[in-house]
Design a protein around this motif. Structure first.
Motif, short mmCIF file in Angstrom:
data_model
loop_
_atom_site.label_atom_id
_atom_site.label_comp_id
_atom_site.label_asym_id
_atom_site.label_seq_id
_atom_site.Cartn_x
_atom_site.Cartn_y
_atom_site.Cartn_z
N HIS A 1 -1.74 12.65 -0.87
CA HIS A 1 -1.59 11.68 0.03
C HIS A 1 -2.38 12.26 0.70
CE1 HIS A 1 1.21 11.85 3.09
NE2 HIS A 1 2.91 11.48 2.57
N LYS A 2 -1.37 9.99 1.59
CA LYS A 2 -2.86 9.62 2.39
C LYS A 2 -1.05 9.13 3.15
CE LYS A 2 -6.44 10.04 -0.09
NZ LYS A 2 -5.83 10.61 -1.63
N SER A 3 -2.58 9.48 4.87
CA SER A 3 -1.64 8.81 5.96
C SER A 3 -2.48 7.83 6.13
CB SER A 3 -1.56 9.71 6.42
OG SER A 3 -0.66 11.39 6.42
N PHE A 4 -1.91 7.00 7.22
CA PHE A 4 -2.64 6.00 7.95
C PHE A 4 -2.31 6.06 9.30
CE2 PHE A 4 -1.16 4.14 3.96
CZ PHE A 4 -2.46 4.29 2.64
N VAL A 5 -4.09 5.19 9.62
CA VAL A 5 -3.91 5.58 11.80
C VAL A 5 -4.48 4.54 11.65
CG1 VAL A 5 -4.75 6.40 12.97
CG2 VAL A 5 -4.53 8.01 11.15
N LEU A 6 -3.91 4.05 12.98
CA LEU A 6 -4.08 2.34 13.58
C LEU A 6 -3.69 3.07 15.41
CD1 LEU A 6 -3.18 -1.01 12.50
CD2 LEU A 6 -2.72 -0.16 15.33
N ILE B 1 0.88 -1.04 0.15
CA ILE B 1 0.16 -0.23 0.14
C ILE B 1 0.59 1.25 0.21
CG2 ILE B 1 -1.97 1.35 1.32
CD1 ILE B 1 -2.63 -1.64 2.77
N LEU B 2 0.50 2.19 -1.01
CA LEU B 2 1.49 3.40 -0.92
C LEU B 2 1.31 4.26 -0.46
CD1 LEU B 2 2.16 2.73 -5.05
CD2 LEU B 2 3.61 1.73 -2.69
N ASP C 1 -11.89 4.83 2.17
CA ASP C 1 -11.90 3.00 2.15
C ASP C 1 -11.30 2.53 3.48
OD1 ASP C 1 -12.77 2.86 0.03
OD2 ASP C 1 -10.23 3.25 -1.21
N THR C 2 -10.49 1.91 4.25
CA THR C 2 -10.56 1.77 5.16
C THR C 2 -10.00 -0.03 4.55
OG1 THR C 2 -11.82 -0.32 5.57
CG2 THR C 2 -11.93 2.09 6.99
N MET D 1 -7.27 -3.68 5.78
CA MET D 1 -7.12 -4.94 7.42
C MET D 1 -5.84 -4.96 6.99
SD MET D 1 -9.87 -5.14 9.24
CE MET D 1 -9.08 -6.16 10.45
N ALA D 2 -5.15 -5.03 7.69
CA ALA D 2 -3.55 -5.80 7.98
C ALA D 2 -3.21 -6.41 9.75
CB ALA D 2 -2.98 -5.01 7.55
N GLY D 3 -2.40 -7.69 9.60
CA GLY D 3 -2.31 -7.89 10.95
C GLY D 3 -3.56 -7.96 11.93
N GLY D 4 -4.81 -7.88 11.63
CA GLY D 4 -5.42 -7.96 12.65
C GLY D 4 -6.67 -6.96 12.87
N CYS D 5 -5.84 -6.00 12.37
CA CYS D 5 -5.72 -4.25 12.85
C CYS D 5 -7.04 -3.39 11.20
CB CYS D 5 -5.10 -3.81 12.95
SG CYS D 5 -3.98 -4.85 14.80
N THR D 6 -7.45 -2.68 11.79
CA THR D 6 -8.08 -1.71 10.72
C THR D 6 -7.72 -0.67 10.56
OG1 THR D 6 -10.24 -2.68 11.41
CG2 THR D 6 -10.27 -0.92 10.47
#
Length: 306
Positions: free
Chosen positions: A149-154, A64-65, A128-129, A131-136
């Protein structure tokens, strides 16, 4: 090149450092992150062999970029070929650019290598969302460094982690990239702070920073002060362009401004205030040729003097 691996909460961070012999510039450094079977960004072209070796026993099944720049996508062709072409997800705004590839300027290629075309991409949006490593992971639209530009929050075990790409580079910056929008940057930094009061910041260069919210507030404050100082000049001279405003504030172009011909520059910061970049491709920065020649001669004289 050197590879450093470290755990950051549920993520594994892979940092690639490359020294440039004889260069006065600092060593290049870029991070990629892994969570479960997912790799966030591919890293640069020169980093790919090291990442392939590190992950040979358990390669990721998806990439994912965060955005389209060569230090984030350059490794895609090599990684994809070695890993049986895993799905690659890219911001919708950057699909065409990544699929076409682009010529990387020489000063950037020394650090990051090339950006060859990569055709097989799946677009995603901030709605969108993943899922990775059992996390959203939530996706945040965080333009400012570049449109799209995108950022990801967990959130994991009560701790919030932000994969911020190039949204955050330092508490203050000597230059801005030519795709900059200062209003978008301030809004994107505020979006992170609105999402969570405290978080660990995981940028693509440097970090991680457990005091992420503090650092984001510092950078937002720096941009707000820079914007106010810049806006004061066109308030008095509404017809001035970014070069005229630059010469009101500064005497010479700094070394990176000379080396990059304005791609990384205070001119780009000024334009990011008075004419923010909202779409790609961005118009190149056109430096004042007389000031450029003077600045280049001044820099060469200083270098010759040791």
């Amino acid at each position: 090149m050197k590879l450093i691996q470290a755990a950051v909460g549920p993520f594994t961070k892979y940092t690639f450092q490359k020294d440039l012999p004889g260069s006065r510039s600092a060593a290049s450094e870029v991070n990629v992150y892994r969570l479960g079977d997912t790799l966030f960004d591919s890293g640069s072209q020169p980093a790919a062999p090291f990442l392939l070796e590190a992950l040979a026993a358990d390669p990721p099944r998806r990439i994912i970029l965060t955005h389209q720049h060569e230090d984030h996508i350059g490794g895609l062709p090599a990684l994809s070929a070695a890993w049986n072409r895993p799905p690659v997800h890219a911001p919708r705004e950057h699909i065409d650019i990544i699929q076409s590839g682009y010529t990387v300027p020489a000063y950037r290629m020394d650090y990051w290598g090339d950006a060859a075309p990569y055709p097989d991409l799946a677009p995603f949006d901030a709605s969108d969302t993943f899922m990775a490593g059992g996390c959203t992971l939530a996706i945040l639209d965080t333009p400012g460094h570049t449109p799209g530009h995108k950022s990801f929050v967990l959130e994991d075990q009560g701790q919030v982690y932000v994969l911020s790409g190039d949204l955050y580079l330092a508490p203050k910056l000597p230059n801005a990239f030519y795709e900059t929008s200062v209003p978008d940057m301030i809004a994107s930094l505020s979006k992170l702070l609105d999402f969570a009061p405290e978080f660990t910041l995981c940028p693509s260069h440097g970090g991680p920073f457990p005091d992420g919210a503090k650092r984001v507030r510092q950078l937002r404050e720096w941009y707000e002060k820079a914007r106010a100082a810049i806006e004061e000049i066109p308030a008095r001279h509404p017809d001035w362009d970014y070069n005229q405003i630059y010469k009101e504030r500064f005497s010479y172009y700094n070394p990176m401004e000379v080396l990059s011909r304005g791609e990384l520059s205070r001119c780009a910061l000024i334009r990011g205030v008075i004419d923010p970049v909202q779409s790609l491709p961005a118009e190149p920065i056109a430096l004042d040729e007389e000031l450029y020649a003077q600045s280049k001669a001044r820099l060469e004289k200083r270098m010759n003097q040791g």
